[in-house]
Design a protein around this motif. Structure first.
Motif, mmCIF file in Angstrom:
data_model
loop_
_atom_site.group_PDB
_atom_site.id
_atom_site.type_symbol
_atom_site.label_atom_id
_atom_site.label_comp_id
_atom_site.label_asym_id
_atom_site.label_seq_id
_atom_site.Cartn_x
_atom_site.Cartn_y
_atom_site.Cartn_z
ATOM 1 N N ARG A 106 4.906 4.834 14.497
ATOM 2 C CA ARG A 106 5.221 5.025 13.080
ATOM 3 C C ARG A 106 6.655 5.510 12.872
ATOM 4 O O ARG A 106 7.272 5.211 11.849
ATOM 5 C CB ARG A 106 4.267 6.063 12.482
ATOM 6 N N SER B 11 3.424 15.907 13.404
ATOM 7 C CA SER B 11 3.027 15.599 12.027
ATOM 8 C C SER B 11 4.247 15.610 11.125
ATOM 9 O O SER B 11 5.222 16.346 11.375
ATOM 10 C CB SER B 11 1.988 16.606 11.510
ATOM 11 N N GLU C 109 0.843 -1.195 0.000
ATOM 12 C CA GLU C 109 0.000 0.000 0.000
ATOM 13 C C GLU C 109 0.882 1.249 0.000
ATOM 14 O O GLU C 109 2.051 1.210 0.385
ATOM 15 C CB GLU C 109 -0.899 -0.007 1.238
ATOM 16 N N ALA C 110 0.310 2.345 -0.434
ATOM 17 C CA ALA C 110 1.048 3.610 -0.428
ATOM 18 C C ALA C 110 1.359 4.027 1.013
ATOM 19 O O ALA C 110 0.554 3.803 1.924
ATOM 20 C CB ALA C 110 0.230 4.690 -1.123
ATOM 21 N N THR C 111 2.534 4.642 1.207
ATOM 22 C CA THR C 111 2.932 5.092 2.547
ATOM 23 C C THR C 111 2.189 6.365 2.914
ATOM 24 O O THR C 111 2.242 7.361 2.183
ATOM 25 C CB THR C 111 4.457 5.347 2.598
ATOM 26 N N GLU C 112 1.502 6.345 4.033
ATOM 27 C CA GLU C 112 0.743 7.507 4.481
ATOM 28 C C GLU C 112 1.611 8.450 5.298
ATOM 29 O O GLU C 112 2.529 8.024 5.997
ATOM 30 C CB GLU C 112 -0.462 7.058 5.314
ATOM 31 N N ASP C 113 1.302 9.742 5.227
ATOM 32 C CA ASP C 113 1.967 10.712 6.088
ATOM 33 C C ASP C 113 1.558 10.492 7.545
ATOM 34 O O ASP C 113 0.580 9.801 7.826
ATOM 35 C CB ASP C 113 1.596 12.136 5.658
ATOM 36 N N ILE C 114 2.308 11.075 8.444
ATOM 37 C CA ILE C 114 2.001 10.991 9.877
ATOM 38 C C ILE C 114 1.265 12.263 10.275
ATOM 39 O O ILE C 114 1.820 13.367 10.195
ATOM 40 C CB ILE C 114 3.285 10.817 10.710
ATOM 41 N N ASP C 115 0.026 12.118 10.687
ATOM 42 C CA ASP C 115 -0.803 13.278 11.021
ATOM 43 C C ASP C 115 -1.217 13.238 12.482
ATOM 44 O O ASP C 115 -1.829 12.268 12.944
ATOM 45 C CB ASP C 115 -2.059 13.312 10.135
ATOM 46 N N ARG D 94 9.097 1.018 1.983
ATOM 47 C CA ARG D 94 7.878 1.149 1.181
ATOM 48 C C ARG D 94 7.038 -0.121 1.199
ATOM 49 O O ARG D 94 5.815 -0.066 1.039
ATOM 50 C CB ARG D 94 8.252 1.516 -0.257
ATOM 51 N N ASN E 200 5.004 15.214 6.760
ATOM 52 C CA ASN E 200 4.487 15.019 5.413
ATOM 53 C C ASN E 200 5.595 14.586 4.461
ATOM 54 O O ASN E 200 6.779 14.652 4.788
ATOM 55 C CB ASN E 200 3.842 16.312 4.898
ATOM 56 N N GLY F 124 5.371 9.723 1.091
ATOM 57 C CA GLY F 124 5.129 8.971 -0.140
ATOM 58 C C GLY F 124 6.171 9.208 -1.196
ATOM 59 O O GLY F 124 6.187 8.519 -2.232
#
Length: 905
Positions: free
Chosen positions: A804, A846, A667-673, A889, A848, A851
Motif C-alpha cells: 500500500r 499504521s 472507492e474511498a481510500t482506506e487507512d493503512i491498519d 484517489r 490514518n 481519505g
C-alpha cells in the motif's frame, strides 16, 4: 490576468506557420530574455494551450516570475508533450494496458475505440536482442534469428497494436536503439501540426518510457523519461503534472585536450552533478565552450541525465544543431524552419549568454582526464591511471558491490578480506588454456545509446583496433567481446573509414542493433569461464561503453562493471584485466616481442577528424528510407484483427489484472491498519533491484512458474522480454540476486521473513501468504529509492504484491511518479530515518488520514513494536500536486484517465 492571445504568423521561405509568440506574450508577462531556454519551451507549451481548462494565466506569469524569485517556484503546471517515445520492454506492457483499458471500457458499456492515443507514439523495438553469439562473422545473423524465435508472440502483439490504434508506429527490430533513432531520424527540433486549416509550428517535445530519452536534449528538444504508466496517460491526452523546476546552469569553457573523449567528459560531469544534487531539477548547458562540442558529444552528455539525477540535460539550438540536422538527412525546409523559429522565439544560443539559473557549476573542458566509472554506480568516476589501485582497494576491503554500501564509510572503518582473495582458476576453452584471476575482464562490450550515437568515439575505437591488429595484438581468449551499434548508420561509417575488419579481427563483430549488455542482455558467458568464476568466487569485471553498471545488471556472475569509452573497451579487451595501469603498463607485445602501450595505439584528434569526413548524409537517408518496413520475417508475422485483443494462451502476453472489476466511480481510500513490512531496504536501491530485467533463475518464483507452464530454462528469455505477463513480473519483483533485505542478516536475493511465523520465504511467496491473511503491506527503504531505469514494473509488481505504501528517506523522480501512478502512496521520513527506528521487520505499521490527503502533507506513522510499545513518526506525503492526488484517489493514473474518457472523472 486575462487570457493571452499571442498568435502570429511566421513566414519561412514560401510557407506560413502559426506560432504562439513568446515575444508578443512579453507585453503582458514581462521580460523573458534571461529565462533559461528550457523554461522558455515550457512557457510556449503553456501559452499555446492558454485557452484550455488545465492552463491558467497565473501559470505563465509564475514561469516568468521564476527568474526574479531565485530560480524557484511552487507553482504546479500542466505540460503537454508533442509526442511519446517507447521501447519494447516498456512498450509491450504499455500496449497491453491500452488493450486492457479497451476491455474495461467495453465492460462498462462504452465504445472501446475511445481508448486511442491522441498524441503521436513511436515504439522502437530495441531491447530484445541478446548476445548469444559473439566474435563470429555470423553473430548478427544468428542473434537476430534467435531474437525472432524468442519474441514472435510479443512482436505479433505489437503488430496488432500498430493496426488497432491510431497515431501509433512501430520501428521493427534490427534497426537501432530508440534514442539514436530519435536523434538521427524522429526528432524535428520544431514540430508542426495541422489545425483549423493552419500549419502550426512549436517546439518538438516528448516524454519517453526509457530514462535515456534525455539524449534528445542535445538536439535542443525538451524531453525526459517517464514510467510507462505516465507515458500511457500522456499518449491518451493527459498532461504531465509538474512543479516549475529548478534549473541548474552548467557552464562549459575551453576545449577537450588531445586524446580525451566525450565519454571522459560525461563521466566527469556526472560526478560533479551528483555531488551538486540535481534530482528533480533541469540541467541546462551554456557557455562558449559549447561551440567546441559536436552535437554527438552534446547528446552523450544529455543521455546520462538519469545518471547525474536530473530530469533533463538541455542544450540550446545553435549553428551546430543545424549542421547535424543537415548531416542526418533532415530536409532544408525543416532546417530553415528550425533556424527561423528558434531565432524568432528567443530559443537560439548566442555567444556570451548568461541566463538566470537556480544554481551554477562550471567546467573548463581542458581539465578533463581519461576516466572510467564503477564498480557499480555511474557517478563513481575513476581516473584511468587510478583504476589499478582502485580495484586493489576494493579487493582488499571486500567492496565488491552490494546495494546501499557506503564505500567511503567501509573504507574508513576497514573492510574484511575478500573470501576469494587467493582464488585463481585454470580454464580450457575454445582450444586454449589460460588462467582467470580477480580482475580479469570477461566482458568487453561496445554497447548502449550513450556512445554508439557518437561517431567520434566509435571511429576512435575502430582506429585503435586497426593499429592493434597492425602490431599483432589480439583479444584475450577469456573476453566476451561485442559490438552493438545504435543504428545501421554506424556500420556504414565504420566500413567507409576502413576500420570494420580490424574490429572483427579483435572479436568486436556486429552482434545486433539495439540495447544489449547495458540492459543485461549480455547473454551467457562460455560455460567453462562462468563455472570457474563461480567455483573460485572470482571478482571479475566487465568494461562497457554504456551508462548503467548497477550490480547484477550486466551479468549475474560479474561483480564489478566499469563504464568507459569505446576505444578503452577495445584496449581492455586486449589487456584482459582491469588491475592494470594502462598509462604505465603495456597492453601486450608485438610480433617482435616489444611492449605495446596504449599511447602507441591511441588515435590522434586529426586521425579521428579525417575518419569523421567519411560520415555523410546519404548514409542516414539510405538507412532511414524505409525505417518502418522491417525485413521479410517481420512482415511475415501474422497480425490479429479487431479493436479489442483476443488474448492468447501465452507465457509472454497476458491480460493485465489492473482493471478487473473496475467500477465507474472510485472507492474511498482506506487507512493503512496493522500493515506488515515486506522488505526493509538500504540506500540506492535501484529499479533493477526491484524489478530485474536480466536472466530468470530456474529456482526463483518466476522460474518455477515458467517451468509449471512447460517452459524449460533455456527458453526463459529474460524478465524484460516477459513484461507483458504479470504472472512472471510480480514473481520477479524484488527478485534481484544482489538485493539485500535488512530483515535477513547476511542474505542476498529476494528473500524476506514472514511474521508472525518467522519463516524465511521468497518475497513473492510471503506476499501471497499475507494476501491470504488479509494483511496490507509496506516497504521501508533508505535514500534514493528507485534510482535507475524508468521501469514501470517496479511499481506495477509492487502493487500486485499488495504493497500500500513505500516509506523511504528519499525517492528518485521517476519511480516516485510510477508508484503514485499505480495507486501506491510514497512517503518520506521527516527528521528521522529507518535506522533510528531500529526496525527488524517484526513491527506493524499504521497510517490514518488517507481519505483526506493534501499534497505534501505531513502525516503521522505509527510503528508498533513486538514488545507492545509504539512510536509516532512524522512522514511527508510525496503526492506533490493536485493532479497526482486525483490519480491516487482513483487508484492510479490509468484508472483516472479511463474514467475521464467515459465522463466519470
Amino acid at each position: 490576468m486575462t487570457s493571452l492571445d499571442a498568435t502570429q504568423t511566421l513566414k519561412v521561405g514560401d510557407k506560413e506557420y502559426r506560432i504562439s509568440s513568446l515575444q508578443k506574450a512579453v507585453e503582458q508577462l514581462g521580460d523573458i530574455d534571461r529565462l533559461p531556454r528550457s523554461l522558455k519551451v515550457l512557457l510556449e507549451n503553456l501559452l499555446r494551450r492558454s485557452d484550455s481548462e488545465v492552463v491558467q494565466p497565473e501559470d505563465l506569469q509564475a514561469l516568468v516570475d521564476w527568474q526574479h524569485q531565485g530560480g524557484q517556484s511552487d507553482r504546479e503546471i500542466a505540460y503537454q508533450p508533442a509526442r511519446v517515445l517507447m521501447q519494447d520492454f516498456t512498450g509491450v506492457p504499455g500496449v497491453a494496458d491500452l488493450a486492457a483499458m479497451r476491455d474495461a471500457v467495453s465492460a462498462l458499456g462504452e465504445d472501446p475505440q475511445k481508448v486511442n492515443p491522441l498524441s503521436p507514439v513511436d515504439l522502437v523495438i530495441d531491447h530484445s536482442v541478446m548476445v548469444d553469439h559473439f566474435a563470429s562473422p555470423d553473430a548478427f545473423r544468428d542473434n537476430v534469428r534467435i531474437e525472432m524465435e524468442r519474441n514472435r508472440e510479443r512482436y505479433a502483439f505489437l503488430r496488432w497494436g500498430q493496426t488497432a490504434f491510431d497515431n501509433f508506429r512501430v520501428v521493427p527490430p534490427g534497426t537501432g536503439i530508440c534514442h539514436q533513432v530519435n536523434l538521427e531520424y524522429l526528432g524535428k527540433t520544431v514540430w508542426t501540426a495541422e489545425q483549423d486549416g493552419h500549419t502550426w509550428a512549436y517546439p518538438d517535445t516528448l516524454v519517453g518510457t526509457d530514462s535515456h530519452t534525455t539524449m534528445i536534449n542535445g538536439l535542443g528538444i525538451l524531453g525526459w523519461g517517464v514510467g510507462g504508466i505516465e507515458a500511457e496517460a500522456a499518449m491518451l491526452g493527459q498532461p504531465v503534472s509538474m512543479l516549475i523546476p529548478e534549473v541548474v546552469g552548467f557552464k562549459l569553457t575551453g576545449a577537450l585536450r588531445e586524446g580525451i573523449t566525450a565519454t571522459d567528459l560525461v563521466l566527469t560531469v556526472t560526478e560533479m552533478l551528483r555531488q551538486h544534487g540535481v534530482v528533480g531539477k533541469f540541467v541546462e548547458f551554456y557557455g562558449d565552450g559549447l561551440a567546441q562540442l559536436p552535437l554527438a558529444d552534446r547528446a552523450t552528455l544529455s543521455n546520462m541525465a538519469p545518471e547525474y539525477g536530473a530530469t533533463c540535460g538541455f542544450f540550446p539550438v545553435d549553428e551546430e544543431t543545424l549542421r547535424y540536422l543537415r548531416l542526418s538527412g533532415r530536409s532544408e525546409e525543416q532546417v530553415a524552419l528550425v533556424e527561423a523559429y528558434c531565432k524568432e522565439q528567443g530559443l537560439w544560443r548566442h555567444p556570451g549568454d548568461e541566463p538566470v539559473f537556480t544554481s551554477r557549476l562550471e567546467l573548463d573542458l581542458s581539465t578533463v582526464e581519461a576516466s572510467l566509472a564503477g564498480p557499480k554506480r555511474p557517478q563513481d568516476r575513476v581516473a584511468l591511471h587510478d583504476l589499478k589501485s582502485r580495484f586493489d582497494e576494493l579487493m582488499a576491503l571486500n567492496l565488491t558491490p552490494a546495494p546501499g554500501d557506503d564505500v567511503g564509510k567501509l573504507e574508513a572503518e576497514g573492510g574484511q578480506p575478500s573470501p576469494g582473495a587467493a582464488g585463481v582458476a585454470e580454464v580450457e576453452y575454445d582450444g586454449q588454456r589460460f588462467t582467470l584471476d580477480h580482475g580479469s575482464v570477461v566482458i568487453a562490450a561496445i554497447t548502449s545509446c550513450t556512445n554508439t550515437s557518437n561517431p567520434g568515439v566509435m571511429l576512435a575505437a575502430g582506429l585503435l583496433a586497426r593499429k592493434a591488429v597492425a602490431k599483432g595484438l589480439t583479444r584475450q581468449p577469456w573476453v566476451k567481446s561485442s559490438l552493438a551499434p545504435g543504428s545501421k548508420v554506424v556500420t556504414d561509417y565504420l566500413q567507409a573509414a576502413g576500420v570494420d575488419k580490424a574490429l572483427d579481427q579483435l572479436g568486436f563483430n556486429l552482434v545486433g542493433y539495439g540495447c544489449t549488455t547495458c540492459i543485461g542482455n549480455s547473454g551467457p558467458l562460455p560455460e567453462p569461464i562462468e563455472h570457474a568464476i563461480r567455483d573460485q568466487d572470482l571478482t571479475v569485471a566487465s568494461v562497457l561503453s554504456g551508462n548503467r553498471n548497477f550490480e547484477g545488471r550486466v551479468h549475474p556472475a560479474v561483480k564489478t562493471n566499469w563504464l568507459a569509452s569505446p576505444p578503452l573497451v577495445v584496449a581492455f579487451a586486449l589487456a584482459g584485466r582491469v588491475d592494470i595501469d594502462l598509462e604505465q603498463e603495456p597492453l601486450g607485445e608485438d610480433a617482435q616481442g616489444n611492449p605495446v602501450f596504449l599511447k602507441d595505439l591511441w588515435p590522434s584528434q586529426q586521425e579521428v577528424a579525417d575518419a569523421l569526413e567519411k560520415v555523410n548524409t546519404e548514409m542516414f537517408r539510405r538507412e532511414y528510407g524505409a525505417v518502418f518496413d522491417g525485413d521479410a520475417e517481420w512482415q511475415s508475422i501474422e497480425v490479429a484483427t479487431g479493436n479489442t485483443y483476443n488474448w492468447p494462451d501465452s507465457t509472454y502476453i497476458q491480460q493485465p489484472p489492473f482493471f478487473d472489476g473496475m467500477q465507474p466511480e472510485p472507492e474511498a481510500t482506506e487507512d493503512i491498519d496493522n500493515a506488515r513490512i515486506l522488505a526493509l531496504l538500504g540506500d540506492s536501491v535501484t529499479t533493477d533491484h526491484i524489478s530485474p530485467a536480466g536472466a530468470i533463475k530456474p529456482d526463483s518464483p518466476a522460474g518455477r512458474y515458467l517451468q509449471e507452464q512447460g517452459v524449460t530454462p533455456e527458453h526463459f528469455n529474460s524478465y524484460g522480454s516477459r513484461r507483458g505477463n504479470h504472472e512472471v513480473m510480480m514473481r520477479g519483483t524484488f527478485a534481484n540476486i544482489r538485493i539485500r533485505n535488512e530483515m535477513l542478516e547476511g542474505v542476498e536475493g529476494g528473500e524476506t521473513r514472514h511474521y508472525p511465523s518467522g519463516e524465511q520465504l521468497a518475497i513473492y511467496d510471503a506476499a501471497m501468504r499475507y494476501q491470504e491473511e488479509g494483511r496490507p503491506l509496506v516497504v521501508i527503504a533508505g535514500k534514493e529509492y528507485g534510482t535507475g531505469s524508468s521501469r514501470d514494473w517496479a511499481a506495477k509488481g509492487t502493487r500486485l504484491l499488495g504493497v500500500r505504501a513505500v516509506i523511504a528517506e528519499s525517492f528518485e523522480r521517476i519511480h516516485r511518479s510510477n508508484l503514485l501512478g499505480m495507486g501506491i502512496l510514497p512517503l518520506e521520513f521527516v527528521d528521522t530515518d529507518r535506522k533510528a527506528l531500529k526496525l527488524t521487520g517484526e513491527e506493524e505499521i499504521s497510517l490514518n488520514g488517507l481519505g483526506d490527503l493534501s499534497p505534501r502533507q505531513t502525516l503521522t506513522l505509527e510503528v508498533r513494536y513486538p514488545d507492545g510499545q509504539s512510536r509516532q513518526v512524522p512522514v511527508r506525503c510525496r503526492i506533490d500536486t493536485g493532479n497526482e492526488l486525483a490519480y491516487f484517489r482513483h487508484g492510479g493514473i490509468l484508472h483516472f484517465v479511463l474514467r475521464r474518457m467515459i465522463g466519470k472523472a
